[in-house]
Design a protein around this motif. Structure first.
Motif, PDB file in Angstrom:
ATOM      1  N   MET A  65     -37.690  89.661 115.743  1.00 54.55           N
ATOM      2  CA  MET A  65     -37.785  88.371 116.415  1.00 54.55           C
ATOM      3  C   MET A  65     -39.195  87.798 116.266  1.00 54.55           C
ATOM      4  O   MET A  65     -40.144  88.533 116.034  1.00 54.55           O
ATOM      5  CB  MET A  65     -37.443  88.531 117.903  1.00 54.55           C
ATOM      6  CG  MET A  65     -36.001  89.024 118.127  1.00 54.55           C
ATOM      7  SD  MET A  65     -34.798  87.902 117.406  1.00 54.55           S
ATOM      8  CE  MET A  65     -33.332  88.934 117.412  1.00 54.55           C
ATOM      9  N   SER A 104     -29.120  89.339 117.095  1.00 57.39           N
ATOM     10  CA  SER A 104     -29.416  88.296 118.072  1.00 57.39           C
ATOM     11  C   SER A 104     -28.441  88.321 119.234  1.00 57.39           C
ATOM     12  O   SER A 104     -28.796  87.991 120.370  1.00 57.39           O
ATOM     13  CB  SER A 104     -29.391  86.923 117.391  1.00 57.39           C
ATOM     14  OG  SER A 104     -30.484  86.787 116.523  1.00 57.39           O
ATOM     15  N   PHE A 121     -29.670  91.042 121.371  1.00 56.10           N
ATOM     16  CA  PHE A 121     -30.999  90.643 121.814  1.00 56.10           C
ATOM     17  C   PHE A 121     -30.934  89.705 123.022  1.00 56.10           C
ATOM     18  O   PHE A 121     -31.606  89.921 124.033  1.00 56.10           O
ATOM     19  CB  PHE A 121     -31.723  89.957 120.653  1.00 56.10           C
ATOM     20  CG  PHE A 121     -33.051  89.343 121.010  1.00 56.10           C
ATOM     21  CD1 PHE A 121     -34.212  90.077 120.939  1.00 56.10           C
ATOM     22  CD2 PHE A 121     -33.131  88.006 121.396  1.00 56.10           C
ATOM     23  CE1 PHE A 121     -35.431  89.501 121.268  1.00 56.10           C
ATOM     24  CE2 PHE A 121     -34.341  87.428 121.722  1.00 56.10           C
ATOM     25  CZ  PHE A 121     -35.493  88.181 121.651  1.00 56.10           C
ATOM     26  N   VAL A 122     -30.121  88.664 122.932  1.00 54.50           N
ATOM     27  CA  VAL A 122     -30.014  87.694 124.021  1.00 54.50           C
ATOM     28  C   VAL A 122     -29.385  88.353 125.249  1.00 54.50           C
ATOM     29  O   VAL A 122     -29.800  88.100 126.390  1.00 54.50           O
ATOM     30  CB  VAL A 122     -29.203  86.460 123.583  1.00 54.50           C
ATOM     31  CG1 VAL A 122     -28.980  85.513 124.758  1.00 54.50           C
ATOM     32  CG2 VAL A 122     -29.938  85.722 122.461  1.00 54.50           C
ATOM     33  N   GLY A 172     -34.911  84.012 120.053  1.00 58.26           N
ATOM     34  CA  GLY A 172     -33.726  84.838 119.836  1.00 58.26           C
ATOM     35  C   GLY A 172     -32.498  83.987 119.558  1.00 58.26           C
ATOM     36  O   GLY A 172     -31.665  84.332 118.711  1.00 58.26           O
ATOM     37  N   ASP A 175     -32.813  82.518 116.006  1.00 57.54           N
ATOM     38  CA  ASP A 175     -32.481  83.548 115.013  1.00 57.54           C
ATOM     39  C   ASP A 175     -30.968  83.734 114.931  1.00 57.54           C
ATOM     40  O   ASP A 175     -30.411  83.949 113.845  1.00 57.54           O
ATOM     41  CB  ASP A 175     -33.142  84.874 115.381  1.00 57.54           C
ATOM     42  CG  ASP A 175     -34.639  84.874 115.103  1.00 57.54           C
ATOM     43  OD1 ASP A 175     -35.103  83.975 114.378  1.00 57.54           O
ATOM     44  OD2 ASP A 175     -35.343  85.770 115.611  1.00 57.54           O
ATOM     45  N   GLY A 176     -30.300  83.642 116.092  1.00 53.83           N
ATOM     46  CA  GLY A 176     -28.843  83.789 116.111  1.00 53.83           C
ATOM     47  C   GLY A 176     -28.136  82.674 115.381  1.00 53.83           C
ATOM     48  O   GLY A 176     -27.112  82.893 114.719  1.00 53.83           O
ATOM     49  N   GLN A 180     -28.551  83.379 111.743  1.00 52.48           N
ATOM     50  CA  GLN A 180     -27.701  84.489 111.328  1.00 52.48           C
ATOM     51  C   GLN A 180     -26.217  84.108 111.308  1.00 52.48           C
ATOM     52  O   GLN A 180     -25.391  84.866 110.822  1.00 52.48           O
ATOM     53  CB  GLN A 180     -27.894  85.679 112.276  1.00 52.48           C
ATOM     54  CG  GLN A 180     -29.283  86.301 112.230  1.00 52.48           C
ATOM     55  CD  GLN A 180     -29.494  87.302 113.352  1.00 52.48           C
ATOM     56  OE1 GLN A 180     -28.562  87.658 114.084  1.00 52.48           O
ATOM     57  NE2 GLN A 180     -30.729  87.762 113.509  1.00 52.48           N
ATOM     58  N   CYS A 188     -31.085  75.027 121.046  1.00 53.19           N
ATOM     59  CA  CYS A 188     -31.595  76.310 121.525  1.00 53.19           C
ATOM     60  C   CYS A 188     -32.441  76.176 122.786  1.00 53.19           C
ATOM     61  O   CYS A 188     -32.405  77.047 123.662  1.00 53.19           O
ATOM     62  CB  CYS A 188     -32.395  77.000 120.425  1.00 53.19           C
ATOM     63  SG  CYS A 188     -31.374  77.479 119.004  1.00 53.19           S
TER      64      CYS A 188
END
Length: 235
Positions: A1, A100, A103-104, A160, A163-164, A167, A176
């Motif tokens: 991240m 992600s 992660f979240v 995060g 990044d998701g 991805q 976001c």
């Protein structure tokens, strides 16, 4: 991240306290803050004052004023301390997690766990220190300063989510920033519910009781599924 939260590593402050005098001063400061938490827990924001703290720890008011110029500054330090602990707990929870999605979820669970560690400190962290209008202005300035612990925690969640999206895990049209705000508000509600009415929110329809971790896992999963990329859903 992407976000770097090493600035708030648990031992960063200790490295700055190089002399015995600095360490003694920090010890007294922490004693005052811990007393402020106790008084806040018992008497709320209105009951918290420099004189009340002096009585609590058998110091003179003038001695406390050497460390905190006012009640507002004292509560401000309580708020910052909460968010510093939050950032450290997030760092511990996520490790090097590349997903992600996870992660979240881990950020969400770390937030609630941090709130439940010291619930009265958590309440203090969200207590207005001035008029409602002034307090909103103060919070806005706090979030704009990228070096504050609260801003770091929020930015870390935003990164995060971004990044998701990259991805393909989260919706490609996801805002976001607003998603991070929505998740933060949801986490705040979950934390308050588990602090104030755990029996209600930890009970299944059949009357059996869920553990805190089961509640956190279920709630975090629901939040993340709300922003899932529809293309990844099974038909």
């Amino acid at each position: 991240m992407n976000s770097d939260i090493s600035t708030f590593a648990p031992d960063s402050q200790e490295r700055k306290l190089e002399t015995p005098a600095e360490r003694r001063r920090e010890k007294v400061r922490q004693t005052i803050l811990e007393a402020a938490e106790r008084v806040f827990a018992e008497e709320g924001y209105e009951g918290l004052s420099i004189r009340r703290l002096a009585d609590e720890i058998d110091y003179s008011p003038s001695a406390i004023y050497k460390y905190f110029a006012s009640k507002t500054e004292l509560v401000g330090c309580l708020k910052e301390a909460f968010f510093m602990r939050l950032v450290r707990n997030i760092e511990s929870a996520i490790g090097d997690e590349p997903s992600s999605w996870v992660f979240v979820k881990d950020c969400t669970k770390a937030y609630v766990r941090t709130a439940m560690e010291k619930p009265h400190h958590y309440v203090a962290a969200f207590t207005p220190t001035s008029s409602p209008v002034d307090d909103c202005a103060d919070e806005s300035e706090l979030m704009q300063d990228e070096n504050t612990p609260s801003a770091v925690a929020f930015r870390f969640l935003c990164d995060g989510l971004r990044d998701g999206v990259e991805q393909g895990v989260f919706r490609p049209d996801l805002d976001c920033h607003m998603a991070a705000i929505s998740i933060a508000m949801s986490m705040h509600g979950i934390a308050k519910a588990l602090i104030h009415q755990p029996a209600v929110f930890m009970t299944r329809a059949d009357g059996s009781e869920m553990t805190v971790e089961e509640v956190l896992e279920f709630s975090a999963d629901q939040l993340v599924r709300g922003i899932q990329n529809p293309a990844t859903l099974q038909a």
